[in-house]
Scaffold this motif. Structure first.
Motif, mmCIF file in Angstrom:
data_model
loop_
_atom_site.group_PDB
_atom_site.id
_atom_site.type_symbol
_atom_site.label_atom_id
_atom_site.label_comp_id
_atom_site.label_asym_id
_atom_site.label_seq_id
_atom_site.Cartn_x
_atom_site.Cartn_y
_atom_site.Cartn_z
ATOM 1 N N LEU A 107 0.832 -1.201 0.000
ATOM 2 C CA LEU A 107 0.000 0.000 0.000
ATOM 3 C C LEU A 107 0.867 1.251 0.000
ATOM 4 C CD1 LEU A 107 -2.548 -1.262 2.664
ATOM 5 C CD2 LEU A 107 -2.961 -1.013 0.216
ATOM 6 N N PRO B 136 -0.874 -4.550 -4.252
ATOM 7 C CA PRO B 136 -1.325 -5.253 -3.046
ATOM 8 C C PRO B 136 -2.096 -6.538 -3.345
ATOM 9 C CG PRO B 136 -1.819 -2.921 -2.882
ATOM 10 C CD PRO B 136 -1.231 -3.136 -4.234
ATOM 11 N N ARG B 137 -2.936 -6.483 -4.393
ATOM 12 C CA ARG B 137 -3.809 -7.640 -4.605
ATOM 13 C C ARG B 137 -3.060 -8.861 -5.105
ATOM 14 N NH1 ARG B 137 -5.734 -8.221 -9.962
ATOM 15 N NH2 ARG B 137 -4.908 -6.618 -11.329
ATOM 16 N N PHE C 56 -6.622 -4.532 9.673
ATOM 17 C CA PHE C 56 -6.438 -3.099 9.837
ATOM 18 C C PHE C 56 -6.852 -2.669 11.239
ATOM 19 C CE2 PHE C 56 -6.464 -3.708 5.358
ATOM 20 C CZ PHE C 56 -5.656 -2.712 4.847
ATOM 21 N N ALA D 83 -11.776 -2.633 9.204
ATOM 22 C CA ALA D 83 -12.189 -2.436 7.809
ATOM 23 C C ALA D 83 -13.122 -3.539 7.316
ATOM 24 C CB ALA D 83 -10.962 -2.325 6.897
ATOM 25 N N PHE E 135 -16.489 -4.839 5.721
ATOM 26 C CA PHE E 135 -17.436 -4.186 4.817
ATOM 27 C C PHE E 135 -18.807 -4.157 5.488
ATOM 28 C CE2 PHE E 135 -14.375 -6.444 1.940
ATOM 29 C CZ PHE E 135 -13.607 -5.321 1.709
ATOM 30 N N HIS F 35 -21.779 -3.413 4.636
ATOM 31 C CA HIS F 35 -22.987 -3.821 3.930
ATOM 32 C C HIS F 35 -23.021 -5.316 3.663
ATOM 33 C CE1 HIS F 35 -19.831 -2.877 1.098
ATOM 34 N NE2 HIS F 35 -20.409 -3.669 0.228
ATOM 35 N N PHE G 1 -14.881 -12.831 1.058
ATOM 36 C CA PHE G 1 -14.524 -11.826 0.043
ATOM 37 C C PHE G 1 -13.240 -12.160 -0.720
ATOM 38 C CE2 PHE G 1 -12.755 -7.888 -1.575
ATOM 39 C CZ PHE G 1 -13.850 -7.293 -2.170
ATOM 40 N N PRO G 2 -12.151 -12.527 -0.033
ATOM 41 C CA PRO G 2 -10.924 -12.833 -0.784
ATOM 42 C C PRO G 2 -11.108 -14.005 -1.757
ATOM 43 C CG PRO G 2 -10.669 -13.365 1.550
ATOM 44 C CD PRO G 2 -11.910 -12.550 1.418
ATOM 45 N N ALA H 262 -12.887 -12.634 -4.704
ATOM 46 C CA ALA H 262 -11.927 -11.903 -5.539
ATOM 47 C C ALA H 262 -11.096 -12.880 -6.376
ATOM 48 C CB ALA H 262 -11.015 -11.044 -4.669
ATOM 49 N N ASP I 189 -15.111 4.372 6.227
ATOM 50 C CA ASP I 189 -13.792 4.006 6.731
ATOM 51 C C ASP I 189 -12.780 4.018 5.580
ATOM 52 O OD1 ASP I 189 -11.558 2.849 7.741
ATOM 53 O OD2 ASP I 189 -12.552 1.079 8.561
ATOM 54 N N ALA J 131 -10.062 2.753 5.316
ATOM 55 C CA ALA J 131 -9.294 1.506 5.184
ATOM 56 C C ALA J 131 -10.032 0.472 4.337
ATOM 57 C CB ALA J 131 -8.987 0.931 6.563
ATOM 58 N N LEU J 132 -11.317 0.727 4.012
ATOM 59 C CA LEU J 132 -12.086 -0.303 3.298
ATOM 60 C C LEU J 132 -11.469 -0.637 1.948
ATOM 61 C CD1 LEU J 132 -15.801 0.624 4.053
ATOM 62 C CD2 LEU J 132 -14.382 -1.156 5.079
ATOM 63 N N PRO K 258 -8.245 -0.053 0.740
ATOM 64 C CA PRO K 258 -6.989 -0.804 0.878
ATOM 65 C C PRO K 258 -7.239 -2.244 1.329
ATOM 66 C CG PRO K 258 -6.788 1.330 1.927
ATOM 67 C CD PRO K 258 -8.198 1.227 1.445
ATOM 68 N N ALA K 259 -8.213 -2.424 2.215
ATOM 69 C CA ALA K 259 -8.504 -3.779 2.688
ATOM 70 C C ALA K 259 -8.929 -4.662 1.517
ATOM 71 C CB ALA K 259 -9.595 -3.741 3.753
ATOM 72 N N ALA K 260 -9.840 -4.150 0.687
ATOM 73 C CA ALA K 260 -10.303 -4.928 -0.462
ATOM 74 C C ALA K 260 -9.139 -5.245 -1.392
ATOM 75 C CB ALA K 260 -11.394 -4.170 -1.205
ATOM 76 N N ALA K 261 -8.232 -4.264 -1.545
ATOM 77 C CA ALA K 261 -7.085 -4.481 -2.436
ATOM 78 C C ALA K 261 -6.183 -5.586 -1.898
ATOM 79 C CB ALA K 261 -6.300 -3.183 -2.604
ATOM 80 N N LEU L 226 -7.034 -7.976 -0.140
ATOM 81 C CA LEU L 226 -7.742 -9.253 -0.198
ATOM 82 C C LEU L 226 -7.821 -9.779 -1.627
ATOM 83 C CD1 LEU L 226 -10.555 -8.445 2.363
ATOM 84 C CD2 LEU L 226 -8.682 -10.039 2.688
ATOM 85 N N ALA M 212 -8.824 -7.974 -4.562
ATOM 86 C CA ALA M 212 -9.828 -7.465 -5.490
ATOM 87 C C ALA M 212 -9.213 -6.442 -6.444
ATOM 88 C CB ALA M 212 -10.970 -6.816 -4.720
ATOM 89 N N PRO M 213 -9.438 -6.592 -7.772
ATOM 90 C CA PRO M 213 -9.037 -5.558 -8.720
ATOM 91 C C PRO M 213 -9.992 -4.364 -8.625
ATOM 92 C CG PRO M 213 -10.168 -7.321 -9.861
ATOM 93 C CD PRO M 213 -10.079 -7.734 -8.430
ATOM 94 N N MET N 246 -13.848 -4.381 -9.290
ATOM 95 C CA MET N 246 -14.553 -5.142 -8.263
ATOM 96 C C MET N 246 -14.709 -4.289 -6.988
ATOM 97 S SD MET N 246 -13.465 -8.874 -7.006
ATOM 98 C CE MET N 246 -14.647 -9.982 -6.314
ATOM 99 N N LEU O 129 -18.364 -3.730 -5.626
ATOM 100 C CA LEU O 129 -18.749 -4.470 -4.414
ATOM 101 C C LEU O 129 -18.551 -3.683 -3.134
ATOM 102 C CD1 LEU O 129 -17.444 -8.068 -5.139
ATOM 103 C CD2 LEU O 129 -19.711 -7.108 -5.503
ATOM 104 N N VAL O 130 -17.685 -2.672 -3.168
ATOM 105 C CA VAL O 130 -17.409 -1.932 -1.933
ATOM 106 C C VAL O 130 -17.930 -0.499 -2.009
ATOM 107 C CG1 VAL O 130 -15.638 -1.148 -0.338
ATOM 108 C CG2 VAL O 130 -15.412 -3.373 -1.437
ATOM 109 N N PRO P 222 -22.168 0.002 -3.197
ATOM 110 C CA PRO P 222 -23.177 -0.370 -2.191
ATOM 111 C C PRO P 222 -23.129 0.527 -0.965
ATOM 112 C CG PRO P 222 -21.941 -2.301 -2.914
ATOM 113 C CD PRO P 222 -21.260 -1.111 -3.501
ATOM 114 N N LEU P 223 -21.918 0.996 -0.616
ATOM 115 C CA LEU P 223 -21.776 1.843 0.566
ATOM 116 C C LEU P 223 -22.453 3.188 0.383
ATOM 117 C CD1 LEU P 223 -18.171 1.442 1.948
ATOM 118 C CD2 LEU P 223 -20.332 1.071 3.111
#
Lengths: 352, 286
Positions: free
Chosen positions: A53, A73-74, A82, A86, A88, A90, A99-100, A103, B172, B174-175, B177-180, B182, B184-185, B188, B192-193, B196-197
């Protein structure tokens, strides 16, 4: 598929300021290393560098010997918990953990199965369909951990994992995280400013100060043999005493003696004065449950802090009365030799 | 994690509390409710012009409006223009807000923010005249509502942008970076993040945008093709020609429609909030 992590001479600048000034670290597969430092020491930045990051100005990050600085990162296959977790908001707990896998385009049956397994691992199997808002802080943290581990990452990164928890829960979760980490056997790097947390969880602790590693060692060694006054007073409490010793041949060795408060005990005033005895009027005596805290003003004007066992006879000790305390086992006193630690002298501060 | 209610303000304000409350209430009634009631009242007059106080009572002006194609057609035109323009405004406003949330440089952020809010600052007449001159040059636009729709959309973009970017800034940080981390491109992450938020803010922004466009008259004056009228334009004409109570009857109908819509929105969001509170309470006691 846990990995070995190598960091070589990493420099990072953010804006105008140098955040990391040449940091190197080797972590073995399965090892738990904690970066400990005050805020602004660069520990979170280092974690972001490993996660991808944060880019580096120079230096290298290697996973099992393979350079990964250029990977986003991905594609690094790291699991990050975190500070805010962090999650999600929803998605349900189960969707978060899956989720991972989503992905990674795995099938929905597999996603569900793995998510359930991970939730069982952190003891939250029954929370699959709940939303994160309906969980307590400790539960959210465990969901974040389950999610970070779900895709079977090579390394686990924990950013101030306990910061949002209250004290009692914190202590329980430290043990819990350590248990899960050992069960999974994953290389783990955690960031914290809490020394007790660092010592409880880690195989090794790296103390960071102003963008550099000051010392990186097993917790016992850090505590018993700090390389400088900063480490000595950052890890636990320490009486730092200017030491003028003699080693037989040369007349004076100048250094700083580190005397831990719990190594001092009350001695009778007429007992023979040892080398590490201090005498003076009491300035504070307070009962802290498992220990007594006693402070006195030494002859040289140094404040000496002692931590006495709960069964110590403190009758008759009042503020102002002269007492003598001593460290009866001189081998417990660690001397920081100013001649061998270049540059350490200027960092020495009087015991505050 | 029970939240305690804030302490009552009585102590802080002292004896002035009641007078302040009453004054506030009176101001609300005077500023918001009285003018509306005046409009409503004039619509049931028996006279053929807008008169206050109304003379007699009849609903004939309502029947008139509902059966007059001048009014019903302009209502349909307005609905169409507002719907399409709102859609465009929502897409661009949301994209702008997403872009803003991804910028790190402070200077770039403030530039982007300014850029997206500018349409609010330009006087609509100047803007309409500018678009009108384009309309004259490009004959392809003259027959259609295209330029009107685009113009209205542009006017409404800032509202969507402001509401959605506020929503994004409250999430947040951090959401993403967290998805990244994990795996996710970025498409996505957006689907997905992010989306919806901010869906609630997008909907609120859309309501605002629709309201602004539905009421907007200046652009219609300049850009509506000959023979086509939007509802505000029809109202303007009605007020200039005869000042017939048709005008206030139509306004009352529109106001009622808006109230019903807003009522539904707050009912739905109120239900959702109540559900969330119930879940939180259950978790706290568990």
């Amino acid at each position: 598929m846990t990995i070995a992590l190598t960091i070589q001479d990493v420099h990072v600048t953010l804006g105008q300021s140098l955040i990391l000034k040449g940091v190197s670290l080797d972590a073995n597969p399965g090892e738990f290393v904690t970066l400990l430092g005050a805020s602004g020491s660069g520990k979170s930045t280092l974690l972001n560098v490993i996660a991808g990051l944060q880019g580096v100005d120079s230096g290298h990050v290697l996973f099992d010997g393979v350079n990964v600085e250029k990977r986003p990162p991905r594609k690094r296959n790291v699991g990050v918990v975190f500070q805010s977790y962090a999650l999600f908001p929803h998605m349900t707990v189960g969707e978060n953990v899956a989720f991972p896998l989503r992905a990674a385009r795995r099938g929905s049956a597999e996603r569900k199965k793995v998510a359930q397994e991970m939730l069982d691992l952190v003891d939250l199997g029954s929370m699959f369909d709940r939303k994160p808002v309906s969980l307590s802080g400790g539960q959210r943290q465990r969901v974040a951990l389950a999610r970070a581990l779900a895709a079977n990452p090579g390394i686990l990164l924990l950013d101030e994992p306990m910061a949002a928890l209250d004290k009692q829960l914190r202590e329980r979760m430290q043990v819990e995280i350590k248990r899960i980490q050992q069960q999974v056997g994953i290389t783990t790097l955690a960031v914290t400013h809490d020394q007790a947390e660092a010592m409880t969880m880690s195989d090794r602790v790296a103390i960071m100060h102003q963008g550099r590693f000051v010392q990186c060692d097993r917790p016992e060694n850090l505590y018993r043999r700090p390389v400088d006054a900063y480490v000595a007073s950052f890890l636990g409490e320490a009486n730092l005493i200017e030491a003028h010793g003699d080693d037989g041949r040369s007349p004076v060795v100048t250094g700083t003696a580190v005397v831990r408060p719990e190594d001092l005990s009350l001695t009778r005033a007429d007992a023979p004065a040892g080398r590490w005895a201090f005498e003076g009027p009491v300035t504070l005596l307070s009962f802290q449950g498992s220990r007594y805290r006693l402070e006195l003003l030494n002859v040289n004007g140094e404040r000496i802090v002692c931590s006495l066992g709960p069964h110590t006879d403190v009758s008759g000790i009042v503020v102002g009365r002269h007492v003598r305390v001593a460290c009866l086992d001189p081998s417990l006193v660690h001397i920081i030799d100013h001649r061998s630690v270049g540059g350490a002298v200027e960092q020495i501060e009087p015991v505050a | 994690m029970a939240r305690t209610a804030p302490p009552p303000l009585t102590r802080g304000v002292g004896w002035t509390r009641l007078p302040i409350l009453l004054a506030g209430l009176a101001a609300c009634v005077l500023l918001f409710i009285v003018p509306f009631l005046v409009v409503v009242a004039t619509s049931w007059t028996r006279t053929s012009f807008v008169a206050f106080p109304p003379q007699g009572f009849s609903l004939s002006w309502y029947r008139d409006v509902l059966h007059d194609p001048e009014w019903t057609d302009s209502f349909k035109v307005s609905l169409r223009v507002s719907a399409i323009a709102t859609l465009i405004a929502v897409v661009f406003g949301t994209l702008g807000a997403l872009a803003l949330s991804r910028l790190r440089s402070r200077a770039a952020r403030s530039w982007l923010r300014t850029l997206f809010i500018i349409p609010m600052a330009i006087p609509p007449v100047a803007y309409a005249v500018g678009m009108y001159s384009v309309n004259l040059k490009v004959s392809a636009f003259q027959e259609h509502l295209t330029l009107l729709v685009l113009g209205e959309a542009l006017l409404a973009v800032p509202y969507v942008f402001v509401v959605v970017s506020t929503g994004l800034s409250q999430a947040d940080p951090a959401l993403r970076p967290a998805a990244a981390t994990l795996g996710a491109p970025w498409p996505m992450i957006v689907l997905l993040v992010d989306l919806p938020l901010i869906l609630p803010q997008i909907l609120v922004g859309a309501v605002f945008a629709f309201a602004v466009i539905f009421d907007e008259v200046v652009l219609s004056v300049f850009l509506a093709p000959i023979g086509v009228k939007t509802l505000p334009l029809q109202m303007l004409n009605a007020s200039q020609e005869a000042l017939s109570p048709q005008l206030t009857a139509a306004s009352t109908l529109i106001s009622l429609l808006v109230m019903v819509l807003l009522g539904l929105v707050s009912l739905v969001s109120g239900r959702r909030a109540a559900r969330a509170r119930a879940i939180a309470r259950k978790a706290a006691t568990a």
